[in-house]
Design a protein around this motif. Structure first.
Motif, PDB file in Angstrom:
ATOM      1  N   VAL A   1      33.506  53.760 104.207  1.00  0.00           N
ATOM      2  CA  VAL A   1      33.006  53.995 102.848  1.00  0.00           C
ATOM      3  C   VAL A   1      31.533  54.358 102.903  1.00  0.00           C
ATOM      4  N   TYR A   2      30.772  53.616 103.688  1.00  0.00           N
ATOM      5  CA  TYR A   2      29.334  53.863 103.847  1.00  0.00           C
ATOM      6  C   TYR A   2      29.058  55.278 104.351  1.00  0.00           C
ATOM      7  N   LYS A   3      29.953  55.774 105.225  1.00  0.00           N
ATOM      8  CA  LYS A   3      29.772  57.107 105.799  1.00  0.00           C
ATOM      9  C   LYS A   3      30.403  58.208 104.946  1.00  0.00           C
ATOM     10  N   GLY A   4      30.961  57.857 103.796  1.00  0.00           N
ATOM     11  CA  GLY A   4      31.494  58.854 102.882  1.00  0.00           C
ATOM     12  C   GLY A   4      32.918  59.303 103.165  1.00  0.00           C
ATOM     13  N   LEU A   5      33.589  58.645 104.096  1.00  0.00           N
ATOM     14  CA  LEU A   5      34.983  58.996 104.402  1.00  0.00           C
ATOM     15  C   LEU A   5      35.906  58.082 103.592  1.00  0.00           C
ATOM     16  N   VAL A   6      35.934  58.318 102.298  1.00  0.00           N
ATOM     17  CA  VAL A   6      36.630  57.421 101.376  1.00  0.00           C
ATOM     18  C   VAL A   6      38.142  57.447 101.593  1.00  0.00           C
ATOM     19  N   LEU A   7      38.701  58.639 101.784  1.00  0.00           N
ATOM     20  CA  LEU A   7      40.146  58.729 102.005  1.00  0.00           C
ATOM     21  C   LEU A   7      40.539  58.021 103.296  1.00  0.00           C
ATOM     22  N   THR A   8      39.736  58.194 104.329  1.00  0.00           N
ATOM     23  CA  THR A   8      40.027  57.531 105.603  1.00  0.00           C
ATOM     24  C   THR A   8      39.873  56.024 105.492  1.00  0.00           C
ATOM     25  N   SER A   9      38.944  55.561 104.656  1.00  0.00           N
ATOM     26  CA  SER A   9      38.809  54.112 104.437  1.00  0.00           C
ATOM     27  C   SER A   9      40.034  53.573 103.698  1.00  0.00           C
ATOM     28  N   ALA A  10      40.546  54.343 102.735  1.00  0.00           N
ATOM     29  CA  ALA A  10      41.770  53.949 102.035  1.00  0.00           C
ATOM     30  C   ALA A  10      42.943  53.923 103.010  1.00  0.00           C
ATOM     31  N   LEU A  11      42.989  54.891 103.924  1.00  0.00           N
ATOM     32  CA  LEU A  11      44.006  54.896 104.972  1.00  0.00           C
ATOM     33  C   LEU A  11      43.909  53.621 105.805  1.00  0.00           C
ATOM     34  N   THR A  12      42.684  53.200 106.102  1.00  0.00           N
ATOM     35  CA  THR A  12      42.484  52.014 106.937  1.00  0.00           C
ATOM     36  C   THR A  12      42.955  50.752 106.226  1.00  0.00           C
TER      37      THR A  12
ATOM     38  N   MET B   1      35.053  62.739 113.167  1.00  0.00           N
ATOM     39  CA  MET B   1      34.109  61.656 113.450  1.00  0.00           C
ATOM     40  C   MET B   1      32.919  62.132 114.269  1.00  0.00           C
ATOM     41  N   GLY B   2      33.138  63.152 115.093  1.00  0.00           N
ATOM     42  CA  GLY B   2      32.079  63.627 115.972  1.00  0.00           C
ATOM     43  C   GLY B   2      31.103  64.593 115.342  1.00  0.00           C
ATOM     44  N   LYS B   3      31.369  65.030 114.115  1.00  0.00           N
ATOM     45  CA  LYS B   3      30.445  65.933 113.451  1.00  0.00           C
ATOM     46  C   LYS B   3      29.103  65.235 113.207  1.00  0.00           C
ATOM     47  N   PRO B   4      27.969  65.911 113.393  1.00  0.00           N
ATOM     48  CA  PRO B   4      26.668  65.281 113.138  1.00  0.00           C
ATOM     49  C   PRO B   4      26.531  64.728 111.723  1.00  0.00           C
ATOM     50  N   SER B   5      27.185  65.365 110.756  1.00  0.00           N
ATOM     51  CA  SER B   5      27.098  64.887 109.373  1.00  0.00           C
ATOM     52  C   SER B   5      27.811  63.553 109.189  1.00  0.00           C
ATOM     53  N   THR B   6      28.757  63.243 110.065  1.00  0.00           N
ATOM     54  CA  THR B   6      29.439  61.946 110.030  1.00  0.00           C
ATOM     55  C   THR B   6      28.768  60.964 110.979  1.00  0.00           C
ATOM     56  N   GLY B   7      28.596  61.368 112.208  1.00  0.00           N
ATOM     57  CA  GLY B   7      27.838  60.572 113.166  1.00  0.00           C
ATOM     58  C   GLY B   7      28.502  59.295 113.638  1.00  0.00           C
ATOM     59  N   LEU B   8      29.837  59.208 113.546  1.00  0.00           N
ATOM     60  CA  LEU B   8      30.542  58.029 114.076  1.00  0.00           C
ATOM     61  C   LEU B   8      31.060  58.391 115.470  1.00  0.00           C
ATOM     62  N   TYR B   9      30.109  58.469 116.395  1.00  0.00           N
ATOM     63  CA  TYR B   9      30.419  58.990 117.721  1.00  0.00           C
ATOM     64  C   TYR B   9      31.334  58.066 118.516  1.00  0.00           C
ATOM     65  N   ALA B  10      31.177  56.756 118.337  1.00  0.00           N
ATOM     66  CA  ALA B  10      32.062  55.831 119.046  1.00  0.00           C
ATOM     67  C   ALA B  10      33.491  55.971 118.544  1.00  0.00           C
ATOM     68  N   GLU B  11      33.649  56.221 117.240  1.00  0.00           N
ATOM     69  CA  GLU B  11      35.002  56.417 116.711  1.00  0.00           C
ATOM     70  C   GLU B  11      35.592  57.742 117.186  1.00  0.00           C
ATOM     71  N   ALA B  12      34.737  58.738 117.417  1.00  0.00           N
ATOM     72  CA  ALA B  12      35.227  59.993 117.999  1.00  0.00           C
ATOM     73  C   ALA B  12      35.746  59.731 119.414  1.00  0.00           C
ATOM     74  N   LEU B  13      34.971  58.946 120.186  1.00  0.00           N
ATOM     75  CA  LEU B  13      35.411  58.573 121.531  1.00  0.00           C
ATOM     76  C   LEU B  13      36.666  57.705 121.472  1.00  0.00           C
ATOM     77  N   LEU B  14      36.718  56.836 120.460  1.00  0.00           N
ATOM     78  CA  LEU B  14      37.898  55.988 120.275  1.00  0.00           C
ATOM     79  C   LEU B  14      39.145  56.842 120.054  1.00  0.00           C
ATOM     80  N   ASN B  15      39.014  57.862 119.232  1.00  0.00           N
ATOM     81  CA  ASN B  15      40.161  58.722 118.965  1.00  0.00           C
ATOM     82  C   ASN B  15      40.550  59.533 120.192  1.00  0.00           C
ATOM     83  N   PHE B  16      39.564  59.842 121.044  1.00  0.00           N
ATOM     84  CA  PHE B  16      39.895  60.482 122.320  1.00  0.00           C
ATOM     85  C   PHE B  16      40.686  59.506 123.187  1.00  0.00           C
TER      86      PHE B  16
END
Length: 211
Positions: free
Chosen positions: A172-183, A57-72
Motif C-alpha cells: 500500500v505504501y508503495k502504491g501497489l494497491v491491487l497487489t496489496s489486495a491480492l496479498t 517490482m524491479g522498476k525504479p518507480s516501485t523500488g521493491l528490489y528484494a521482492e523482484a529478487l524474491l519473484n525470481f
C-alpha cells in the motif's frame, strides 16, 4: 486514516492499476488456488505471474528490489517444483504432503535469517531502496515458505503468511494497491491451505497406519 479514506485510496489505486499488474494478479490467484488443491498446474501459472512481478517490482518507480529478487526465486522454485512433480508423479510418496522435521525447521530458519541479512545488506548498500529492512524481511520469509512448498511441507503456509502480513502495508505504501489486495486474499487462502493440507496429511497418515 478512517475507513472512508482507505476506501478512497483503494478505489484510486484500482483505477490506476495497469493491465500488466492485473494479469500478474489473476495468474497469481490461480496459482495459489491450485496450490491449495495440491494441483500441479500451480507451477506454470506461478511462472507467468512471477515473471511479470519481477518486472513490476524491479522498476525504479516501485523500488521493491528484494521482492523482484524474491519473484525470481519463485520462478526458479516453480520450475524446480514442476520438474520434481513430473519426475516423481508415479511415486505417490515422493509428492506426499508431510510436516517439517527438526532438520527442515533448522533449514527454514536459516533461509529466513540469512536471507534477511543478505537482502538487507544488498538493499542498503547497492540500491536506492527506502524500505530495506522490511523489504528484506518480506522476501526472506517468503523464500523459506516457497522452499517448503516445493517440498510439500504443511508449514509452507505459515512462512508464507508471515511474509504476507508484513507485505500488505508495504505494498500500500508503495502504491501497489491491487497487489496489496491480492496479498490479503493470499493470506486468507494460506490459512485455508494450512487447514486443508493438515487434513490431507492426517488422512494419508491414517491410510499408512491401516495398510
Amino acid at each position: 486514516m478512517d475507513v472512508s479514506a482507505w476506501l478512497s485510496l483503494f478505489k484510486t489505486g484500482i483505477a490506476q492499476t495497469s493491465i500488466i499488474e492485473w494479469i500478474a494478479v489473476i495468474f497469481s490467484i490461480a496459482s495459489v488456488l491450485l496450490a491449495n488443491r495440491n494441483n500441479v498446474l500451480l507451477y506454470p501459472t506461478g511462472i507467468v505471474s512471477t515473471l511479470i512481478f519481477i518486472y513490476l517490482m524491479g522498476k525504479p518507480s516501485t523500488g521493491l528490489y528484494a521482492e523482484a529478487l524474491l519473484n525470481f526465486y519463485y520462478f526458479i522454485m516453480s520450475v524446480y517444483g514442476w520438474w520434481r512433480w513430473q519426475k516423481n508423479k508415479e511415486n505417490e510418496n515422493a509428492i506426499a504432503i508431510t510436516h517439517n522435521s527438526k532438520k527442515d525447521w533448522l533449514i527454514t530458519i536459516a533461509i529466513a535469517t540469512i536471507g534477511w541479512a543478505v537482502f538487507y545488506l544488498l538493499l542498503s548498500h547497492f540500491t536506492d531502496s527506502t524500505v530495506p529492512a522490511i523489504d528484506a524481511f518480506v522476501s526472506a520469509t517468503a523464500c523459506a515458505g516457497m522452499w517448503l512448498l516445493a517440498k510439500h511441507k504443511v508449514e509452507n503456509w505459515v512462512l508464507l503468511n508471515i511474509s504476507n502480513i508484513v507485505a500488505i502495508p508495504l505494498l500500500v505504501y508503495k502504491g501497489l494497491v491491487l497487489t496489496s489486495a491480492l496479498t490479503v486474499f493470499l493470506f486468507i487462502v494460506a490459512v485455508l491451505g494450512y487447514i486443508r493440507w493438515s487434513r490431507l496429511y492426517e488422512l494419508s497418515h491414517q491410510k499408512q497406519q491401516a495398510a
